[in-house]
Design a protein around this motif. Structure first.
Motif, short mmCIF file in Angstrom:
data_model
loop_
_atom_site.label_atom_id
_atom_site.label_comp_id
_atom_site.label_asym_id
_atom_site.label_seq_id
_atom_site.Cartn_x
_atom_site.Cartn_y
_atom_site.Cartn_z
N SER A 368 -12.59 1.81 -1.57
CA SER A 368 -12.00 0.53 -1.97
C SER A 368 -10.48 0.64 -2.05
CB SER A 368 -12.57 0.10 -3.33
OG SER A 368 -11.94 -1.09 -3.78
N LYS A 371 -8.94 1.25 1.41
CA LYS A 371 -8.99 0.03 2.22
C LYS A 371 -7.85 -0.91 1.82
CE LYS A 371 -12.00 -3.80 3.56
NZ LYS A 371 -11.01 -4.82 3.24
N ASP A 372 -7.64 -1.05 0.50
CA ASP A 372 -6.54 -1.91 0.03
C ASP A 372 -5.19 -1.37 0.55
OD1 ASP A 372 -8.31 -3.50 -1.28
OD2 ASP A 372 -8.01 -2.57 -3.25
N ASP A 375 -4.83 -2.15 4.21
CA ASP A 375 -4.55 -3.58 4.40
C ASP A 375 -3.09 -3.90 4.12
OD1 ASP A 375 -7.14 -4.02 5.12
OD2 ASP A 375 -7.80 -4.73 3.14
N LYS A 376 -2.53 -3.25 3.09
CA LYS A 376 -1.12 -3.48 2.76
C LYS A 376 -0.21 -2.96 3.89
CE LYS A 376 -1.49 -3.47 -2.29
NZ LYS A 376 -1.14 -2.77 -3.55
#
Length: 415
Positions: A368, A371-372, A375-376
């Motif tokens: 998690s 992944k964040d 994405d950033k």
């Protein structure tokens, strides 16, 4: 009349491996050339190679020589062949006997081999099937310290010395030959450029001969005319009328008609003079409107103009080649830089992955958080590209992440 000095002629051209097959076909007359109308194939059997009894495969021979002497593998655009074209002024060369021509070429080959290496010289083809006998000598530009470098061997100083020393070498072997004009602004011509210049010079010579012919014809016609004031003795034509009378003898009346009577010989002579005068007059009028001398000068100017154009084209080609080499070098630097950055991004990706893994308790938390983070990175990259007005594309970090995700998914499926 155009006078051509007894010049020794030697020119050198550099070729890459992509050019070699074409050079071989031309030198060994493999096939019929459509681009060179000067070749008389009925005389091709008179051609010969001073170094080889059989036809040679240039590319194979060059690669074998380079691999045997040069340690570093040459670049794809390296100069692998330096070809010399050796001849002399057409009038001088064609005045030599066949045996003298052979000696001329043998001594020229001797000069080239002494200067650039006998083992580096792979062919010396003599062509007798073109307008002027000439020789093509192929040299692989390998330096004394076994590097492939035409640039180092044939620098400006060497090319100047080549033009100085070549005629001296021939003079030592009793050839009455000189070098071209020292200090001339003329540059070296390629074989094709040299042939084009020769064609123009031949055309000028033909015009000179035509002018001489017209001069002789004019003199002959002039000599046919009387050199002094023409005096022709003629008789006036008299018309006689007889008038009958009623008484006494008839009256004879003689009256001039205004015409003159010529004897056949006089008429023939006068006709010849008139015809000669008319021919001279017509030829003079034609020369007034079409001056062959002016045409000759115009052709010479055209020759100089064409030569200048060819030299400009050659300079432009050299400039473009240098720019191309610079671009190739820059491209290599950029590729190396991109490779370094790719490695750095991969290392950064792994470092970030390890850091997140150390600071999360479960696999789910790790996925998690990572992944964040990914994405950033994706969002920041898109924002930067948009501000710089760059086309949208997948970043290197994103490519690595997608590849890693696919790999993990494949591993889970295989379990």
């Amino acid at each position: 009349m155009l006078q051509v000095a007894q010049f020794a002629i030697i020119r050198m051209q550099k070729f890459q491996v992509s050019d070699v097959q074409g050079i071989q076909k031309h030198n060994q007359r493999q096939g019929t050339s459509k681009s060179n109308p000067d070749i008389d194939y009925s005389k091709t059997e008179q051609n010969y190679d001073l170094l080889n009894d059989q036809n040679l495969k240039y590319e194979s021979e060059i690669k074998e020589k380079i691999s045997g002497q040069v340690k570093r593998k040459p670049r794809a655009n390296s100069v692998v062949l330096s070809e010399f074209m050796v001849t002399a002024s057409p009038e001088y060369m064609n005045a030599l006997s066949a045996e003298e021509q052979k000696i001329y070429f043998e001594k020229s080959l001797e000069f080239i081999q002494e200067r650039y290496g006998q083992k580096n010289t792979i062919y010396a083809v003599i062509h007798h099937d073109e307008a002027t006998p000439h020789m093509h000598v192929g040299v692989i530009p390998i330096t004394k310290d076994n590097r492939l470098s035409a640039k180092d061997i044939f620098n400006k100083q060497e090319l100047r010395e080549l033009q100085e020393e070549f005629p001296k070498h021939l003079q030592e072997h009793d050839f009455k030959i000189v070098r071209g004009e020292k200090g001339s602004e003329k540059k070296h011509l390629s074989s094709q450029e040299y042939k084009e210049k020769q064609d123009l010079e031949k055309e000028i010579q033909l015009l000179d001969k035509e002018i001489d012919g017209k001069k002789k014809e004019f003199i002959d016609l002039s000599e046919a005319l009387p050199q002094e004031k023409l005096e022709i003795k003629v008789q006036k034509e008299i018309k006689t009328d007889v008038k009958q009378k009623l008484f006494g003898d008839a009256e004879v009346i003689k009256k001039e008609t205004g015409n003159y009577v010529l004897a056949p010989k006089q008429l023939k002579e006068l006709t010849g003079y008139v015809n000669a005068a008319l021919a001279v007059t017509k030829d003079y009028e034609r020369l007034q409107s079409t001056d062959l001398v002016k045409e000759n000068k115009a052709l010479e100017a055209s020759n100089d103009s064409l030569h200048s154009l060819l030299m400009n084209s050659r300079d432009n080609y050299t400039k473009l080649s240098e720019e191309n080499q610079t671009l190739i070098s820059s491209n290599k630097d950029l590729k190396a830089r991109v490779a370094d950055l790719t490695l750095e991004i991969k290392a950064t990706y792994q470092s970030v992955k390890e850091f997140v893994n150390e600071h999360t308790k479960t696999v789910r938390d790790f996925k998690s958080v990572f992944k964040d983070f990914a994405d950033k990175i994706r969002g920041k990259t898109s924002e930067v590209r948009e501000k710089g007005q760059l086309e949208p594309r997948t970043s290197e970090f994103e490519k690595i992440h997608q590849k890693e995700v696919r790999r993990e998914q494949d591993n889970e499926l295989s379990r």
